[in-house]
Design a protein around this motif. Structure first.
Motif, PDB file in Angstrom:
ATOM      1  N   GLU A   1       0.505  -1.096   0.095  1.00 53.18           N
ATOM      2  CA  GLU A   1      -0.144   0.116  -0.140  1.00 53.18           C
ATOM      3  C   GLU A   1       1.034   0.987  -0.401  1.00 53.18           C
ATOM      4  O   GLU A   1       0.584   2.274  -0.595  1.00 53.18           O
ATOM      5  CB  GLU A   1      -0.912  -0.033   1.136  1.00 53.18           C
ATOM      6  N   ARG A   2       1.644   1.418   1.280  1.00 47.60           N
ATOM      7  CA  ARG A   2       2.954   2.315   0.921  1.00 47.60           C
ATOM      8  C   ARG A   2       3.520   2.301  -0.366  1.00 47.60           C
ATOM      9  O   ARG A   2       3.824   4.045  -0.565  1.00 47.60           O
ATOM     10  CB  ARG A   2       3.634   2.264   2.270  1.00 47.60           C
ATOM     11  N   ASN A   3       3.967   1.540  -1.639  1.00 47.43           N
ATOM     12  CA  ASN A   3       4.535   1.348  -2.161  1.00 47.43           C
ATOM     13  C   ASN A   3       3.677   2.384  -3.757  1.00 47.43           C
ATOM     14  O   ASN A   3       4.108   2.636  -4.517  1.00 47.43           O
ATOM     15  CB  ASN A   3       5.214   0.711  -3.040  1.00 47.43           C
ATOM     16  N   LYS A   4       2.036   1.843  -3.412  1.00 47.07           N
ATOM     17  CA  LYS A   4       1.018   2.553  -3.758  1.00 47.07           C
ATOM     18  C   LYS A   4       1.259   3.591  -3.892  1.00 47.07           C
ATOM     19  O   LYS A   4       0.909   4.976  -5.336  1.00 47.07           O
ATOM     20  CB  LYS A   4       0.203   1.725  -4.277  1.00 47.07           C
ATOM     21  N   ILE A   5       1.424   4.485  -2.914  1.00 44.16           N
ATOM     22  CA  ILE A   5       1.034   5.774  -2.601  1.00 44.16           C
ATOM     23  C   ILE A   5       2.156   6.474  -3.120  1.00 44.16           C
ATOM     24  O   ILE A   5       2.190   7.875  -3.962  1.00 44.16           O
ATOM     25  CB  ILE A   5       0.982   6.100  -1.198  1.00 44.16           C
ATOM     26  N   ARG A   6       3.685   5.806  -3.647  1.00 47.34           N
ATOM     27  CA  ARG A   6       4.690   6.863  -3.706  1.00 47.34           C
ATOM     28  C   ARG A   6       4.480   6.586  -5.888  1.00 47.34           C
ATOM     29  O   ARG A   6       4.847   7.426  -5.956  1.00 47.34           O
ATOM     30  CB  ARG A   6       6.172   5.335  -3.653  1.00 47.34           C
TER      31      ARG A   6
ATOM     32  N   ARG B   1       1.411   6.436  -7.165  1.00 48.54           N
ATOM     33  CA  ARG B   1       0.314   8.101  -7.334  1.00 48.54           C
ATOM     34  C   ARG B   1       0.988   9.134  -7.859  1.00 48.54           C
ATOM     35  O   ARG B   1       1.076   9.617  -8.107  1.00 48.54           O
ATOM     36  CB  ARG B   1      -0.292   7.278  -7.087  1.00 48.54           C
ATOM     37  N   GLN B   2       2.036   8.917  -6.689  1.00 50.04           N
ATOM     38  CA  GLN B   2       2.596  10.464  -6.195  1.00 50.04           C
ATOM     39  C   GLN B   2       3.470  10.777  -7.482  1.00 50.04           C
ATOM     40  O   GLN B   2       3.852  11.958  -8.289  1.00 50.04           O
ATOM     41  CB  GLN B   2       3.742  10.272  -4.662  1.00 50.04           C
ATOM     42  N   ALA B   3       4.039   9.426  -8.041  1.00 49.29           N
ATOM     43  CA  ALA B   3       5.385  10.071  -8.836  1.00 49.29           C
ATOM     44  C   ALA B   3       4.689  10.417 -10.134  1.00 49.29           C
ATOM     45  O   ALA B   3       4.761  10.743 -10.997  1.00 49.29           O
ATOM     46  CB  ALA B   3       5.780   8.454  -9.468  1.00 49.29           C
ATOM     47  N   GLU B   4       3.339   9.506 -10.599  1.00 50.08           N
ATOM     48  CA  GLU B   4       2.642   9.770 -11.859  1.00 50.08           C
ATOM     49  C   GLU B   4       2.155  11.115 -11.958  1.00 50.08           C
ATOM     50  O   GLU B   4       1.939  11.928 -12.830  1.00 50.08           O
ATOM     51  CB  GLU B   4       1.056   8.844 -11.627  1.00 50.08           C
ATOM     52  N   GLY B   5       1.222  11.763 -10.708  1.00 48.28           N
ATOM     53  CA  GLY B   5       1.143  12.801 -10.694  1.00 48.28           C
ATOM     54  C   GLY B   5       1.986  14.114 -10.519  1.00 48.28           C
ATOM     55  O   GLY B   5       1.768  14.798 -11.599  1.00 48.28           O
ATOM     56  N   ILE B   6       3.310  14.102  -9.969  1.00 51.48           N
ATOM     57  CA  ILE B   6       4.482  14.771 -10.346  1.00 51.48           C
ATOM     58  C   ILE B   6       4.861  14.392 -12.242  1.00 51.48           C
ATOM     59  O   ILE B   6       5.243  15.584 -12.463  1.00 51.48           O
ATOM     60  CB  ILE B   6       5.744  14.717  -9.489  1.00 51.48           C
ATOM     61  N   ALA B   7       5.085  13.574 -12.398  1.00 54.85           N
ATOM     62  CA  ALA B   7       4.956  13.441 -14.281  1.00 54.85           C
ATOM     63  C   ALA B   7       4.166  13.973 -14.542  1.00 54.85           C
ATOM     64  O   ALA B   7       4.376  14.941 -15.783  1.00 54.85           O
ATOM     65  CB  ALA B   7       4.989  11.774 -13.903  1.00 54.85           C
ATOM     66  N   ILE B   8       3.067  13.509 -14.997  1.00 53.16           N
ATOM     67  CA  ILE B   8       1.389  14.862 -15.028  1.00 53.16           C
ATOM     68  C   ILE B   8       1.767  16.873 -15.105  1.00 53.16           C
ATOM     69  O   ILE B   8       1.922  16.755 -15.933  1.00 53.16           O
ATOM     70  CB  ILE B   8       0.560  14.553 -14.287  1.00 53.16           C
TER      71      ILE B   8
END
Length: 201
Positions: free
Chosen positions: A129-134, A136-143
């Motif tokens: 779950e913690r890795n999934k949060i990371r 999602r954060q990385a995807e958000g930053i990329a966008i």
């Protein structure tokens, strides 16, 4: 003695649900023996948790609502559970029913085996779950970067007590492995990044 541990991830989250679950399960649990932290579970460098460990003694029982309230890193959770086992401290996790069962002494090994399997599975889930949060954060930053809206984030602060421990390390009072563990870091690679930043500031 019986103790309880409660953790929420931030100061604005409410811990009452967890407290109620512990007291509902064990009426003998006194409110003054419930320790509460309001911070991330990424490591065990939490003030209330460390105070709790100082009070725990052989034969004591520690109750928590869910495994991820203890922590969110699989390897670190395993280390803490081993600490409790080695010090003969009983830990009861309300979402792992087999940890709650009282058994005759000669049958305890069966439930210990089952508990070990459950702990492995649930710890892995908590870390995933913690890795999934990371991710999602990385995807958000990329966008955000593609839209030119990402400004980065300010450099994080050095870990608590870093400067004091750094001096001990430089004076050969502690080695790099001890330095890493005392800071609650997962690897010496991370430690050396902090050292490089500190020495070049």
């Amino acid at each position: 003695m019986i103790f309880g541990y409660v953790r929420v991830s931030s100061k604005d989250q409410n811990e009452e649900r967890q407290i109620k679950a512990l007291i509902d399960y064990c009426k003998a649990l006194k409110s003054q023996n419930i320790y509460i932290d309001k911070q991330s579970g990424k490591d065990f460098n939490r003030s209330s948790y460390q105070e709790l460990k100082k009070r725990l003694r052989e034969g004591d029982t520690l109750i928590i609502k869910e495994l991820d309230r203890l922590g969110r890193n699989k390897e670190m959770i395993k280390e803490e559970l081993k600490y409790f086992k080695d010090n003969k401290i009983r830990i009861k996790i309300l979402n792992i029913p087999t940890t709650l069962v009282e058994l005759p002494e000669n049958n305890e090994w069966v439930f210990e085996m089952i508990n070990n399997i459950l702990v492995e599975v649930l710890a892995a889930i908590a870390e995933e779950e913690r890795n999934k949060i990371r991710i999602r954060q990385a995807e958000g930053i990329a966008i955000a970067k593609t839209k030119g809206k990402y400004k980065g984030r300010p450099q994080s602060q050095l870990p608590k007590d870093f400067e004091k421990l750094y001096k001990q390390w430089k004076d050969n009072g502690i080695n790099a492995t001890q330095f890493t563990k005392l800071l609650g870091l997962k690897s010496r690679t991370t430690l050396y990044k902090y050292i490089k930043r500190y020495e070049t500031k």
